[in-house]
Design a protein around this motif. Sequence first.
Motif, PDB file in Angstrom:
ATOM      1  N   PHE A   1      13.734  -5.888   4.552  1.00 17.39           N
ATOM      2  CA  PHE A   1      14.979  -5.882   4.324  1.00 17.39           C
ATOM      3  C   PHE A   1      15.598  -4.507   4.698  1.00 17.39           C
ATOM      4  CE2 PHE A   1      17.941  -3.516   1.039  1.00 17.39           C
ATOM      5  CZ  PHE A   1      18.676  -4.813   0.902  1.00 17.39           C
ATOM      6  N   ALA A   2      15.159  -3.508   4.548  1.00 18.05           N
ATOM      7  CA  ALA A   2      15.764  -2.094   4.920  1.00 18.05           C
ATOM      8  C   ALA A   2      15.652  -1.660   6.246  1.00 18.05           C
ATOM      9  CB  ALA A   2      14.892  -1.208   3.878  1.00 18.05           C
ATOM     10  N   ASP A   3      16.681  -1.015   6.483  1.00 20.63           N
ATOM     11  CA  ASP A   3      17.164  -0.048   7.645  1.00 20.63           C
ATOM     12  C   ASP A   3      16.318   1.332   7.630  1.00 20.63           C
ATOM     13  OD1 ASP A   3      18.558  -2.034   9.241  1.00 20.63           O
ATOM     14  OD2 ASP A   3      20.155  -1.449   7.651  1.00 20.63           O
ATOM     15  N   VAL A   4      16.391   1.764   6.360  1.00 26.71           N
ATOM     16  CA  VAL A   4      15.870   3.160   5.970  1.00 26.71           C
ATOM     17  C   VAL A   4      14.944   2.987   4.806  1.00 26.71           C
ATOM     18  CG1 VAL A   4      16.452   5.690   5.178  1.00 26.71           C
ATOM     19  CG2 VAL A   4      17.769   4.444   7.073  1.00 26.71           C
ATOM     20  N   ILE A   5      13.708   3.565   4.716  1.00 23.45           N
ATOM     21  CA  ILE A   5      12.767   3.591   3.649  1.00 23.45           C
ATOM     22  C   ILE A   5      12.543   4.788   3.274  1.00 23.45           C
ATOM     23  CG2 ILE A   5      10.525   2.751   2.954  1.00 23.45           C
ATOM     24  CD1 ILE A   5      11.717   1.247   6.034  1.00 23.45           C
ATOM     25  N   LEU A   6      12.891   5.073   1.873  1.00 24.66           N
ATOM     26  CA  LEU A   6      12.643   6.393   1.281  1.00 24.66           C
ATOM     27  C   LEU A   6      11.387   6.209   0.314  1.00 24.66           C
ATOM     28  CD1 LEU A   6      16.248   7.291  -0.199  1.00 24.66           C
ATOM     29  CD2 LEU A   6      15.209   7.732   1.899  1.00 24.66           C
ATOM     30  N   VAL A   7      10.447   7.313   0.591  1.00 25.85           N
ATOM     31  CA  VAL A   7       9.045   7.102  -0.078  1.00 25.85           C
ATOM     32  C   VAL A   7       9.065   8.296  -0.916  1.00 25.85           C
ATOM     33  CG1 VAL A   7       6.867   7.179   0.125  1.00 25.85           C
ATOM     34  CG2 VAL A   7       8.079   6.157   2.024  1.00 25.85           C
ATOM     35  N   VAL A   8       9.091   7.849  -2.342  1.00 25.57           N
ATOM     36  CA  VAL A   8       9.141   9.051  -3.604  1.00 25.57           C
ATOM     37  C   VAL A   8       8.039   8.685  -4.313  1.00 25.57           C
ATOM     38  CG1 VAL A   8      10.656  10.158  -5.446  1.00 25.57           C
ATOM     39  CG2 VAL A   8      11.750   8.863  -3.394  1.00 25.57           C
ATOM     40  N   LEU A   9       6.720   9.144  -4.127  1.00 29.06           N
ATOM     41  CA  LEU A   9       5.351   8.873  -4.580  1.00 29.06           C
ATOM     42  C   LEU A   9       4.868  10.129  -4.804  1.00 29.06           C
ATOM     43  CD1 LEU A   9       4.434   5.971  -2.225  1.00 29.06           C
ATOM     44  CD2 LEU A   9       5.004   5.632  -4.478  1.00 29.06           C
ATOM     45  N   ALA A  10       3.500  10.128  -5.676  1.00 36.19           N
ATOM     46  CA  ALA A  10       2.967  11.277  -6.479  1.00 36.19           C
ATOM     47  C   ALA A  10       2.148  11.976  -5.071  1.00 36.19           C
ATOM     48  CB  ALA A  10       1.951  10.888  -7.125  1.00 36.19           C
ATOM     49  N   ASP A  11       1.482  11.235  -4.216  1.00 33.25           N
ATOM     50  CA  ASP A  11       0.707  12.041  -3.208  1.00 33.25           C
ATOM     51  C   ASP A  11       0.638  11.191  -1.962  1.00 33.25           C
ATOM     52  OD1 ASP A  11      -1.365  10.312  -3.734  1.00 33.25           O
ATOM     53  OD2 ASP A  11      -2.038  11.529  -5.170  1.00 33.25           O
ATOM     54  N   TYR A  12      -0.096  12.044  -0.978  1.00 31.39           N
ATOM     55  CA  TYR A  12      -0.574  11.467   0.298  1.00 31.39           C
ATOM     56  C   TYR A  12      -1.205  10.190   0.118  1.00 31.39           C
ATOM     57  CZ  TYR A  12      -2.345  11.001   5.068  1.00 31.39           C
ATOM     58  OH  TYR A  12      -2.716  10.415   6.230  1.00 31.39           O
ATOM     59  N   ASN A  13      -2.062   9.860  -0.736  1.00 31.86           N
ATOM     60  CA  ASN A  13      -2.994   8.724  -0.814  1.00 31.86           C
ATOM     61  C   ASN A  13      -2.100   7.482  -1.169  1.00 31.86           C
ATOM     62  OD1 ASN A  13      -5.260   9.917   0.194  1.00 31.86           O
ATOM     63  ND2 ASN A  13      -5.865  10.242  -2.216  1.00 31.86           N
ATOM     64  N   ALA A  14      -1.332   7.903  -2.185  1.00 35.59           N
ATOM     65  CA  ALA A  14      -0.262   6.854  -2.605  1.00 35.59           C
ATOM     66  C   ALA A  14       0.762   6.355  -1.569  1.00 35.59           C
ATOM     67  CB  ALA A  14       0.754   7.273  -3.865  1.00 35.59           C
ATOM     68  N   VAL A  15       1.287   7.398  -0.770  1.00 38.04           N
ATOM     69  CA  VAL A  15       2.118   7.265   0.240  1.00 38.04           C
ATOM     70  C   VAL A  15       1.525   6.044   1.309  1.00 38.04           C
ATOM     71  CG1 VAL A  15       3.388   8.097   2.207  1.00 38.04           C
ATOM     72  CG2 VAL A  15       3.362   9.297  -0.039  1.00 38.04           C
ATOM     73  N   THR A  16       0.178   6.606   1.817  1.00 38.60           N
ATOM     74  CA  THR A  16      -0.543   5.675   2.789  1.00 38.60           C
ATOM     75  C   THR A  16      -0.673   4.541   2.313  1.00 38.60           C
ATOM     76  OG1 THR A  16      -2.717   6.713   2.070  1.00 38.60           O
ATOM     77  CG2 THR A  16      -1.474   7.573   4.231  1.00 38.60           C
ATOM     78  N   SER A  17      -1.134   4.238   1.001  1.00 35.49           N
ATOM     79  CA  SER A  17      -1.478   3.037   0.490  1.00 35.49           C
ATOM     80  C   SER A  17      -0.418   1.893   0.319  1.00 35.49           C
ATOM     81  CB  SER A  17      -2.459   2.955  -0.866  1.00 35.49           C
ATOM     82  OG  SER A  17      -1.329   3.532  -1.804  1.00 35.49           O
ATOM     83  N   MET A  18       0.818   2.478   0.102  1.00 35.73           N
ATOM     84  CA  MET A  18       2.146   1.723  -0.010  1.00 35.73           C
ATOM     85  C   MET A  18       2.546   1.430   1.369  1.00 35.73           C
ATOM     86  SD  MET A  18       2.838   1.266  -3.179  1.00 35.73           S
ATOM     87  CE  MET A  18       4.194   1.555  -4.198  1.00 35.73           C
ATOM     88  N   LEU A  19       2.452   2.291   2.319  1.00 33.24           N
ATOM     89  CA  LEU A  19       3.257   1.905   3.647  1.00 33.24           C
ATOM     90  C   LEU A  19       2.077   1.128   4.522  1.00 33.24           C
ATOM     91  CD1 LEU A  19       4.745   5.512   4.531  1.00 33.24           C
ATOM     92  CD2 LEU A  19       5.916   3.610   3.493  1.00 33.24           C
ATOM     93  N   PHE A  20       1.106   1.211   4.348  1.00 28.85           N
ATOM     94  CA  PHE A  20       0.210   0.612   5.226  1.00 28.85           C
ATOM     95  C   PHE A  20      -0.842  -0.313   4.844  1.00 28.85           C
ATOM     96  CE2 PHE A  20       0.999   4.971   6.732  1.00 28.85           C
ATOM     97  CZ  PHE A  20       2.070   4.835   7.663  1.00 28.85           C
ATOM     98  N   GLY A  21      -0.379  -0.881   3.623  1.00 31.04           N
ATOM     99  CA  GLY A  21      -1.386  -1.909   2.740  1.00 31.04           C
ATOM    100  C   GLY A  21      -0.847  -3.137   3.172  1.00 31.04           C
ATOM    101  N   ASP A  22       0.114  -3.562   3.912  1.00 30.33           N
ATOM    102  CA  ASP A  22       0.651  -5.003   3.763  1.00 30.33           C
ATOM    103  C   ASP A  22       0.971  -5.470   5.201  1.00 30.33           C
ATOM    104  OD1 ASP A  22       0.837  -5.765   1.052  1.00 30.33           O
ATOM    105  OD2 ASP A  22       2.840  -5.086   0.773  1.00 30.33           O
ATOM    106  N   ASP A  23       0.173  -5.049   6.159  1.00 29.36           N
ATOM    107  CA  ASP A  23       0.392  -5.464   7.554  1.00 29.36           C
ATOM    108  C   ASP A  23       1.642  -5.383   7.812  1.00 29.36           C
ATOM    109  OD1 ASP A  23      -0.436  -6.412  10.248  1.00 29.36           O
ATOM    110  OD2 ASP A  23      -0.149  -8.605   9.622  1.00 29.36           O
ATOM    111  N   VAL A  24       2.273  -4.243   7.612  1.00 27.73           N
ATOM    112  CA  VAL A  24       3.895  -3.961   7.774  1.00 27.73           C
ATOM    113  C   VAL A  24       4.054  -3.493   9.074  1.00 27.73           C
ATOM    114  CG1 VAL A  24       5.909  -2.641   6.822  1.00 27.73           C
ATOM    115  CG2 VAL A  24       4.252  -3.436   5.194  1.00 27.73           C
ATOM    116  N   LYS A  25       5.210  -3.925   9.814  1.00 28.46           N
ATOM    117  CA  LYS A  25       5.569  -3.398  11.011  1.00 28.46           C
ATOM    118  C   LYS A  25       6.857  -2.688  10.922  1.00 28.46           C
ATOM    119  CE  LYS A  25       2.439  -5.385  13.519  1.00 28.46           C
ATOM    120  NZ  LYS A  25       1.593  -5.742  12.296  1.00 28.46           N
TER     121      LYS A  25
END
Length: 286
Positions: A56-80
């Motif tokens: 959906f988005a052009d710009v994705i803001l990531v507001v999470l607790a830590d690095y592990n949470a960031v990586t699991s959210m950004l790269f866990g869904d076969d996202v391009k």
Amino acid sequence: MKVGLIGTGLMGKPIARKIKDAGYELMVYNRTIQKAKDLEEDEIKVALSTKELVDFADVILVVLADYNAVTSMLFGDDVKYDGKTVVQMSTITPKESLLLKERVEKFGGNYFEAPVLGSIPQILDQKLIVLVGGTEKNKVDHEKLFSSFSSKIVFIGEVGKAAAIKLALNQLIASETSAFAMSLGYLREMDVDIDKFMDILKGSALYAPTFEKKLGNYMQRDFSNPNFPLKHLLKDVRLMIDQFGQSGINTKGLEAIAEIIKTGLDQKLSEKDYSSLYNVIHPAKK
């Protein structure tokens, strides 16, 4: 510009509302979907997956607790991320931010960091300070978006530099809070007039506004409605100990603060405001 926001916790939710109020088309995602559902009342779309949000988005803001949470959210869904810009706003280390940049770019996206100084009151007043690590163009292109919740947007330098400043600033949160709690606890035990103490302190070079801001919490021992939970401060202090130590900085003082905070978590204060470390430094009499 379509905006996606990942993480609807204490900071993410009010930021999302400010972005929507500024007129942006917005979609949010949270791993626990139910925690984002109330944003639908503000006519904010709630995604069911990271992939749906990124598509959906052009710009994705990531507001999470830590690095592990960031990586699991950004790269866990076969996202391009082709043509997308990922803006990392969490408190992580410079090295972690650089790793995220490399990985996002590998998936075809653009990346920069924008950690913030401030909390919920500053979001509501549009007074967060945004620290941009990337290029000056990143700052210019996203300044209008950041202005929906910020009054000061500072270009720091290349990716990693803003992350370093954020850790340095959070070190002051931990150290100043624990130092003030110690002085205040001592004076209360000595039955000294705290108003007179604060008047002297405010007229000196020692004063920091956070002392007065949190004074009511200390005096009433009320640490509910946290702006920044104690458990997150411990996470950040541990990052500081590691990062400062690697730079040859003596971290003995920080290690002592980490032990104080850990004791607070053992006393079930993890979800309370970070100022609850006062209860560890100056325990209430039974």
